[in-house]
Structures are given as C-alpha cells and as structure tokens.
Motif scaffolding. Structure first.
Motif, PDB file in Angstrom:
ATOM      1  N   GLY A   9     -26.261  38.609 -45.611  1.00  0.00           N
ATOM      2  CA  GLY A   9     -25.783  38.003 -45.178  1.00  0.00           C
ATOM      3  C   GLY A   9     -24.266  37.054 -46.261  1.00  0.00           C
ATOM      4  N   ILE A  10     -23.799  36.322 -46.088  1.00  0.00           N
ATOM      5  CA  ILE A  10     -23.297  34.763 -46.912  1.00  0.00           C
ATOM      6  C   ILE A  10     -24.119  34.476 -48.121  1.00  0.00           C
ATOM      7  CG2 ILE A  10     -22.877  33.206 -45.509  1.00  0.00           C
ATOM      8  CD1 ILE A  10     -20.661  32.511 -47.213  1.00  0.00           C
ATOM      9  N   ALA A  11     -24.588  34.729 -49.403  1.00  0.00           N
ATOM     10  CA  ALA A  11     -24.627  33.810 -50.224  1.00  0.00           C
ATOM     11  C   ALA A  11     -25.979  35.031 -50.728  1.00  0.00           C
ATOM     12  CB  ALA A  11     -24.627  32.866 -50.059  1.00  0.00           C
ATOM     13  N   SER A  12     -26.120  36.197 -49.966  1.00  0.00           N
ATOM     14  CA  SER A  12     -27.429  36.667 -50.357  1.00  0.00           C
ATOM     15  C   SER A  12     -27.044  37.504 -51.949  1.00  0.00           C
ATOM     16  CB  SER A  12     -27.621  38.162 -49.544  1.00  0.00           C
ATOM     17  OG  SER A  12     -26.476  38.927 -49.277  1.00  0.00           O
ATOM     18  N   GLY A  13     -26.582  38.179 -52.117  1.00  0.00           N
ATOM     19  CA  GLY A  13     -25.935  39.004 -53.203  1.00  0.00           C
ATOM     20  C   GLY A  13     -25.783  40.112 -53.389  1.00  0.00           C
ATOM     21  N   LYS A  14     -24.991  40.013 -52.288  1.00  0.00           N
ATOM     22  CA  LYS A  14     -25.022  42.016 -51.569  1.00  0.00           C
ATOM     23  C   LYS A  14     -23.611  42.152 -52.718  1.00  0.00           C
ATOM     24  CE  LYS A  14     -21.480  43.006 -48.756  1.00  0.00           C
ATOM     25  NZ  LYS A  14     -20.661  42.865 -49.788  1.00  0.00           N
ATOM     26  N   SER A  15     -22.775  41.451 -53.444  1.00  0.00           N
ATOM     27  CA  SER A  15     -21.879  41.887 -54.152  1.00  0.00           C
ATOM     28  C   SER A  15     -22.223  42.072 -55.316  1.00  0.00           C
ATOM     29  CB  SER A  15     -20.667  40.759 -54.615  1.00  0.00           C
ATOM     30  OG  SER A  15     -20.123  40.535 -52.893  1.00  0.00           O
ATOM     31  N   THR A  16     -23.460  41.469 -55.874  1.00  0.00           N
ATOM     32  CA  THR A  16     -23.865  41.387 -57.528  1.00  0.00           C
ATOM     33  C   THR A  16     -25.055  42.548 -57.252  1.00  0.00           C
ATOM     34  OG1 THR A  16     -23.792  39.263 -57.400  1.00  0.00           O
ATOM     35  CG2 THR A  16     -25.540  40.776 -59.031  1.00  0.00           C
ATOM     36  N   VAL A  17     -25.644  43.223 -56.359  1.00  0.00           N
ATOM     37  CA  VAL A  17     -26.020  44.038 -56.177  1.00  0.00           C
ATOM     38  C   VAL A  17     -24.820  45.601 -55.988  1.00  0.00           C
ATOM     39  CG1 VAL A  17     -27.408  45.926 -53.884  1.00  0.00           C
ATOM     40  CG2 VAL A  17     -28.281  43.323 -54.909  1.00  0.00           C
ATOM     41  N   ILE A  18     -24.275  45.142 -55.639  1.00  0.00           N
ATOM     42  CA  ILE A  18     -23.033  46.219 -55.520  1.00  0.00           C
ATOM     43  C   ILE A  18     -22.443  46.793 -56.726  1.00  0.00           C
ATOM     44  CG2 ILE A  18     -20.381  47.219 -55.169  1.00  0.00           C
ATOM     45  CD1 ILE A  18     -22.234  47.790 -52.377  1.00  0.00           C
ATOM     46  N   ARG A  19     -22.122  45.809 -58.026  1.00  0.00           N
ATOM     47  CA  ARG A  19     -21.966  45.852 -59.151  1.00  0.00           C
ATOM     48  C   ARG A  19     -22.523  46.380 -59.661  1.00  0.00           C
ATOM     49  NH1 ARG A  19     -21.271  40.948 -59.599  1.00  0.00           N
ATOM     50  NH2 ARG A  19     -22.578  40.411 -61.454  1.00  0.00           N
ATOM     51  N   VAL A  20     -24.136  46.441 -59.661  1.00  0.00           N
ATOM     52  CA  VAL A  20     -25.564  46.364 -60.425  1.00  0.00           C
ATOM     53  C   VAL A  20     -25.506  48.325 -59.612  1.00  0.00           C
ATOM     54  CG1 VAL A  20     -27.872  47.375 -60.343  1.00  0.00           C
ATOM     55  CG2 VAL A  20     -26.906  44.418 -60.317  1.00  0.00           C
ATOM     56  N   LEU A  21     -24.695  48.943 -58.737  1.00  0.00           N
ATOM     57  CA  LEU A  21     -25.344  49.878 -58.694  1.00  0.00           C
ATOM     58  C   LEU A  21     -24.241  50.861 -58.646  1.00  0.00           C
ATOM     59  CD1 LEU A  21     -26.338  49.547 -54.496  1.00  0.00           C
ATOM     60  CD2 LEU A  21     -27.584  50.011 -56.760  1.00  0.00           C
ATOM     61  N   THR A 130     -29.643  52.640 -44.407  1.00  0.00           N
ATOM     62  CA  THR A 130     -28.717  51.087 -44.861  1.00  0.00           C
ATOM     63  C   THR A 130     -30.161  50.021 -45.204  1.00  0.00           C
ATOM     64  OG1 THR A 130     -30.293  49.850 -42.365  1.00  0.00           O
ATOM     65  CG2 THR A 130     -27.754  50.902 -42.108  1.00  0.00           C
ATOM     66  N   MET A 131     -29.339  49.412 -46.642  1.00  0.00           N
ATOM     67  CA  MET A 131     -29.759  48.698 -47.506  1.00  0.00           C
ATOM     68  C   MET A 131     -29.166  46.996 -47.030  1.00  0.00           C
ATOM     69  SD  MET A 131     -29.333  48.845 -51.889  1.00  0.00           S
ATOM     70  CE  MET A 131     -30.726  50.124 -52.106  1.00  0.00           C
ATOM     71  N   LEU A 132     -30.158  45.976 -46.940  1.00  0.00           N
ATOM     72  CA  LEU A 132     -29.763  45.278 -46.600  1.00  0.00           C
ATOM     73  C   LEU A 132     -30.439  44.249 -48.070  1.00  0.00           C
ATOM     74  CD1 LEU A 132     -29.511  42.246 -44.710  1.00  0.00           C
ATOM     75  CD2 LEU A 132     -31.895  42.752 -43.795  1.00  0.00           C
ATOM     76  N   VAL A 133     -29.468  43.669 -48.335  1.00  0.00           N
ATOM     77  CA  VAL A 133     -30.066  42.659 -49.123  1.00  0.00           C
ATOM     78  C   VAL A 133     -30.165  40.777 -48.764  1.00  0.00           C
ATOM     79  CG1 VAL A 133     -28.857  41.409 -51.322  1.00  0.00           C
ATOM     80  CG2 VAL A 133     -27.996  43.619 -50.678  1.00  0.00           C
ATOM     81  N   VAL A 134     -31.502  40.668 -49.037  1.00  0.00           N
ATOM     82  CA  VAL A 134     -31.658  38.996 -48.446  1.00  0.00           C
ATOM     83  C   VAL A 134     -31.620  37.838 -49.584  1.00  0.00           C
ATOM     84  CG1 VAL A 134     -32.833  40.102 -45.943  1.00  0.00           C
ATOM     85  CG2 VAL A 134     -34.108  40.078 -48.149  1.00  0.00           C
ATOM     86  N   ALA A 135     -31.921  36.760 -48.919  1.00  0.00           N
ATOM     87  CA  ALA A 135     -32.616  36.212 -50.409  1.00  0.00           C
ATOM     88  C   ALA A 135     -33.056  34.612 -48.602  1.00  0.00           C
ATOM     89  CB  ALA A 135     -31.746  35.221 -50.633  1.00  0.00           C
ATOM     90  N   ASP A 136     -33.193  34.196 -49.818  1.00  0.00           N
ATOM     91  CA  ASP A 136     -33.769  33.036 -48.661  1.00  0.00           C
ATOM     92  C   ASP A 136     -33.520  31.492 -48.354  1.00  0.00           C
ATOM     93  OD1 ASP A 136     -37.172  33.763 -49.171  1.00  0.00           O
ATOM     94  OD2 ASP A 136     -37.334  32.503 -50.364  1.00  0.00           O
ATOM     95  N   GLU A 137     -32.819  31.083 -47.101  1.00  0.00           N
ATOM     96  CA  GLU A 137     -31.875  30.151 -46.642  1.00  0.00           C
ATOM     97  C   GLU A 137     -31.845  29.130 -47.761  1.00  0.00           C
ATOM     98  OE1 GLU A 137     -31.066  27.823 -42.916  1.00  0.00           O
ATOM     99  OE2 GLU A 137     -31.883  29.697 -42.803  1.00  0.00           O
ATOM    100  N   GLU A 138     -32.579  28.798 -48.353  1.00  0.00           N
ATOM    101  CA  GLU A 138     -32.628  27.500 -48.770  1.00  0.00           C
ATOM    102  C   GLU A 138     -31.737  27.722 -50.545  1.00  0.00           C
ATOM    103  OE1 GLU A 138     -35.555  28.382 -48.119  1.00  0.00           O
ATOM    104  OE2 GLU A 138     -35.841  27.011 -46.659  1.00  0.00           O
ATOM    105  N   ILE A 139     -32.343  28.958 -50.862  1.00  0.00           N
ATOM    106  CA  ILE A 139     -31.312  29.572 -51.273  1.00  0.00           C
ATOM    107  C   ILE A 139     -29.953  30.024 -51.231  1.00  0.00           C
ATOM    108  CG2 ILE A 139     -31.372  31.625 -53.647  1.00  0.00           C
ATOM    109  CD1 ILE A 139     -34.217  31.512 -53.411  1.00  0.00           C
ATOM    110  N   ARG A 140     -29.865  30.464 -50.734  1.00  0.00           N
ATOM    111  CA  ARG A 140     -28.123  30.990 -50.165  1.00  0.00           C
ATOM    112  C   ARG A 140     -27.719  29.546 -50.266  1.00  0.00           C
ATOM    113  NH1 ARG A 140     -28.957  34.675 -44.783  1.00  0.00           N
ATOM    114  NH2 ARG A 140     -26.710  34.761 -44.555  1.00  0.00           N
ATOM    115  N   ILE A 141     -28.280  28.182 -48.974  1.00  0.00           N
ATOM    116  CA  ILE A 141     -27.068  27.590 -48.935  1.00  0.00           C
ATOM    117  C   ILE A 141     -27.039  26.842 -50.641  1.00  0.00           C
ATOM    118  CG2 ILE A 141     -27.866  24.911 -48.688  1.00  0.00           C
ATOM    119  CD1 ILE A 141     -29.861  25.985 -46.116  1.00  0.00           C
TER     120      ILE A 141
END
Length: 205
Positions: A9-21, A130-141
């Motif tokens: 989801g938005i602001a989960s950090g998926k793009s950062t995971v992609i960059r690391v991979l 499927t690989m799902l990147v998650v983060a706590d909602e407070e952090i995403r906000i």
C-alpha cells in the motif's frame, strides 16, 4: 524461471524494497506502472484503440493521451471505465508476456514484478509467489505527511482509499515488514532469502 510479484500500500515502502532487490541481487524487475504507460504511448495499439473508442479528442496536440480528459470521463461513467480497462489491461498483459518470454529465453532464474495493484486487479495468477510489503498505519501516515506535505486527515484518507493490509495479507505468500530503518528492511529481506533462497542472503550488504 520463478516470478515474484511485489506489492504494498501507499507509504509501505514497496519502492524501497524494489530498489534493495535490484541493487543487491541484480535481478530484473518488471514495472507494472511503466508497462501501463508504454501500453498507451504515441503510436501504440492501445492508444489507437482508445482514440477509436473515446474519440480523437482524447489525444492532445502531440498525439499523446489526454489523461486529464480521459480521467474525467471514466470518473463520471462506470461503463467508460470498464471500456478503458478492457483496452489497456490486455495491452499491458501482452507487454508483460513479451518481457517474461525474453527473460526466460535468456536463462534468467528469478524475476520480480513490481505491481502496486497486484491483488486489486487479481494479477497474482500471473506470478508464482506474492511478496507484500507492510508497515504500521501510524508510520505510513507519518511518511505520507512528510513526503507529500499533507495533513494527517488527508494522509488517513489516502490509506483508506486502498485495499486494507489485512485483506492483502490473506492472499500474500511472503510478508516483508518495513517499520524501521533501511538496515532493518535489508535484514527482513535477508531473512526471507535465508529461509527460501539459501546461499543468496550474503549478497545483501
């Protein structure tokens, strides 16, 4: 060849995971958003079909897709949205299949598919895992507020517009938690590769 779809989801950090991979493993990544742009670029079959379905006024003076006008059309008419998806989705799938065939023919063993709407569009059938990147909602906000310069209320609304993490978790094979630092994220990915791809985790430094 194995295909792993990466989403979040938005602001989960998926793009950062992609960059690391990409940086750490040097595996090819297919970008769903890039394919969607290519599907309707000037001269493409997709753009021609859109012009035929919605009229030439959906093109600007450079014969590019008039995204704002088309966006207004589909926002007001569900049938128009379905018509557009019926044009664009097959074109994206065709481009995706071409890349998959290319990598497979060149002996690539693992490909990642960066797809923000993997579950929403039921595209998990196109991948092996499927690989799902998650983060706590407070952090995403907090991330959305800092990144976009918006209020807490708007940040919460942006998250609420998407499929919930709980729904996605039920459908995901791999969960990567991204609540901490970049080093913490690299460790989470290393743990995955230690467990599922023995001998490859040392490549993350």
């Amino acid at each position: 060849m194995k295909i792993i779809g990466v989403t979040g989801g938005i602001a989960s950090g998926k793009s950062t995971v992609i960059r690391v991979l990409k940086e750490c493993f040097n595996y090819p990544v297919i970008d769903a958003d890039k394919l969607a742009r290519q599907a309707v670029e000037p001269g493409s079959q997709g753009l021609q079909k859109i012009a035929e379905a919605f009229g030439e006024n959906c093109l600007n003076e450079k014969d590019e897709l008039n995204r704002s006008l088309l966006g207004e059309i589909i926002a007001e008419d569900e049938e128009s949205r379905k018509k557009l998806n019926a044009i664009v989705h097959p074109e994206v799938k065709r481009l995706y299949d071409e890349l998959i065939n290319f990598y497979e023919n060149n002996g690539v063993s693992l490909v990642f598919y960066d797809c923000p709407l993997l579950f929403e569009t039921n595209l998990e059938t196109d991948v092996d895992e499927t690989m799902l990147v998650v983060a706590d909602e407070e952090i995403r906000i907090k991330r959305i507020m800092e990144r976009d310069g918006v209020s807490q209320e708007l940040a919460i609304k942006k998250i609420a517009m998407q499929m919930t993490d709980d729904e996605k978790i039920k459908r995901a094979d791999i969960i990567i938690e991204n609540n901490g630092s970049l080093d913490d994220l690299r460790m989470a990915i290393r743990v995955y590769f230690n467990r599922c791809k023995p001998g490859m985790a040392h490549m993350i430094d």
